[in-house]
Design a protein around this motif. Structure first.
Motif, PDB file in Angstrom:
ATOM      1  N   VAL A 136       0.854  -1.186   0.000  1.00 62.58           N
ATOM      2  CA  VAL A 136       0.000   0.000   0.000  1.00 62.58           C
ATOM      3  C   VAL A 136       0.889   1.234   0.000  1.00 62.58           C
ATOM      4  O   VAL A 136       1.868   1.304   0.731  1.00 62.58           O
ATOM      5  N   THR A 190      -7.804   2.284  -3.427  1.00 63.37           N
ATOM      6  CA  THR A 190      -8.315   1.891  -2.111  1.00 63.37           C
ATOM      7  C   THR A 190      -9.408   2.816  -1.605  1.00 63.37           C
ATOM      8  O   THR A 190     -10.076   2.508  -0.615  1.00 63.37           O
ATOM      9  N   ALA A 230      -2.930   0.758  -4.066  1.00 65.22           N
ATOM     10  CA  ALA A 230      -2.339  -0.487  -3.580  1.00 65.22           C
ATOM     11  C   ALA A 230      -1.970  -1.366  -4.769  1.00 65.22           C
ATOM     12  O   ALA A 230      -2.606  -1.312  -5.824  1.00 65.22           O
TER      13      ALA A 230
END
Length: 429
Positions: A27, A53, A34
């Motif tokens: 991440v 994300t 990510a």
């Protein structure tokens, strides 16, 4: 807030190889991107995906297949990766829109490439082990730097690559800004490390000038040798001393053994500490500090104790450095050096308060073998004081906050305390 499924069937039992990233997700440190590997096969190759994300409903984007490793920028916008294509291991980049092939014939080994934190620069070793660097943009041409580089470091914040180049057993350090030609930083180098701030460079060099015999020897046999004749029992030793005297008078000397450590910051090199045996940057410090061991001040050798020629002089000199005792030190960016108090000091355990005013380190207890926690005020010319015995771990809290430590660990529990108060928390685990 609620967890959601990202990907099923991550692996069918892929084989181990050099790269840890093949087994997990990454991440971005700054941003909402990510990357993850899925469908890992028995060879360790997998599909590389990129996902947003922020939006759980967004579908992950397939970056490429047959990927063995990847490295993303801090904001996640750019990813560099190794993929098998056309019977060749290729180095590619992807910026969310465009995919570029940087090099072919790459080797599947550790530290074969590195992406800068901002995603703007890429460093790699090509099929011929040539160290190359390129700006991450369309149609950018890679710059071949050297064919023998045992070490390199990418200063992400400064956008500068530092690398070591070997030529005829001499190691030199160069800097490269991804625009002009590489610039020589230092010759005869023996150590290089990027400082924790990700910008400045620490390096050690061996001085090129010899150490004259006249600086390390004292002739205490001149009068005795002047009166000696060939019939004297020790005349052969007198001849050896005459050879040494001739070398002293002609300016001959010994090759240096100890190192000089420099800090390169803003293009300017500053001598930090001399007579170094070994040294490293102090980790996790917002300010530049170096810790290590330096030799004690050299004590001159008297001719009366040598008992041999120039070879014996060199042997005694090197032995006096190796076995004459080492001094653990702490040095700041300005070249201010402090010798650490105590015997059995462990310089690699040094920690600095975030405001740079205090230092703490561990020292081995000669009797128990446990660790003694020491604390000192930096720049005050005062000896460090012992804080606590049997310490397992410690840390400075806040800029100028207390030194907290964990000690007397046994059977899964210990005591947590502060060096600046009487308060303790017992039974901590």
């Amino acid at each position: 807030n609620d967890p959601y499924l990202v990907q099923e069937d991550i692996s069918t039992g892929g084989g181990y190889h050099y790269f840890y990233s093949a087994w997990g997700a990454g991440v971005a440190e700054e941003g909402d991107v990510a990357y993850y590997m899925a469908n890992i096969d028995e060879s360790g190759a997998a599909d590389l995906f990129r996902m947003d994300t922020k939006d759980p409903s967004a579908e992950a984007v397939l970056v490429d297949t047959n990927v063995y490793d990847y490295m993303a920028s801090k904001n996640g916008e750019v990813v560099a990766y190794l993929t098998m294509a056309e019977d060749s291991l290729q180095l590619r980049t992807f910026d969310g829109k465009n995919k570029n092939t940087v090099a072919k014939g790459m080797h599947l080994e550790d530290e074969v490439y590195s992406l800068s934190g901002d995603g703007n620069y890429l460093v790699f070793k090509d099929a011929y082990d040539m160290l190359c660097a390129v700006e991450v943009k369309d149609d950018a041409e890679a710059m071949a730097l050297t064919d023998d580089s045992p070490l390199y470091a990418l200063a992400e914040d400064a956008g500068i690559l530092y690398f070591v180049s070997k030529a005829e057993d001499v190691y030199s350090i160069f800097s490269y800004d991804f625009k002009e030609e590489p610039v020589l930083v230092a010759e005869n180098a023996s150590y290089m490390e990027l400082m924790p701030n990700g910008r400045d460079l620490l390096y050690g060099v061996k001085p090129t000038e010899i150490i004259p015999y006249s600086e390390i020897l004292v002739d205490d046999m001149a009068e005795i040798d002047a009166a000696m004749t060939e019939d004297d029992e020790n005349y052969e030793l007198k001849l050896m001393r005459d050879e040494i005297r001739a070398a002293m008078e002609s300016g001959e000397g010994i090759e240096p053994l100890l190192l000089e450590y420099y800090l390169l910051s803003g293009g300017k090199a500053t001598l930090v500490v001399e007579n170094v045996v070994s040294g490293v940057a102090v980790a996790d410090s917002s300010k530049n500090f170096v810790a290590g061991y330096k030799a004690k001040d050299f004590q001159p050798i008297y001719l009366s104790v040598i008992g041999g020629g120039l070879d014996m002089v060199e042997m005694i000199y090197y032995m006096s450095i190796n076995y004459g005792g080492l001094q653990p030190f702490l040095a700041d960016a300005g070249g201010n050096v402090e010798i650490l108090t105590g015997s059995g000091v462990l310089p690699d355990t040094l920690k600095i308060s975030s405001d740079g005013s205090r230092a703490a380190y561990l020292m081995k207890d000669e009797n128990t073998g446990g660790n003694i926690l020491m604390q000192m005020e930096i720049g005050k010319a005062e000896e460090a004081v012992a804080v606590q015995m049997d310490v397992e771990d410690y840390a400075f809290i806040g800029g100028n906050g207390p030194l907290c430590y964990y000690y007397e660990y046994a059977n899964g529990a210990g005591t947590l305390a502060s060096a600046d108060s009487d308060r303790t928390i017992t039974g901590a685990t």
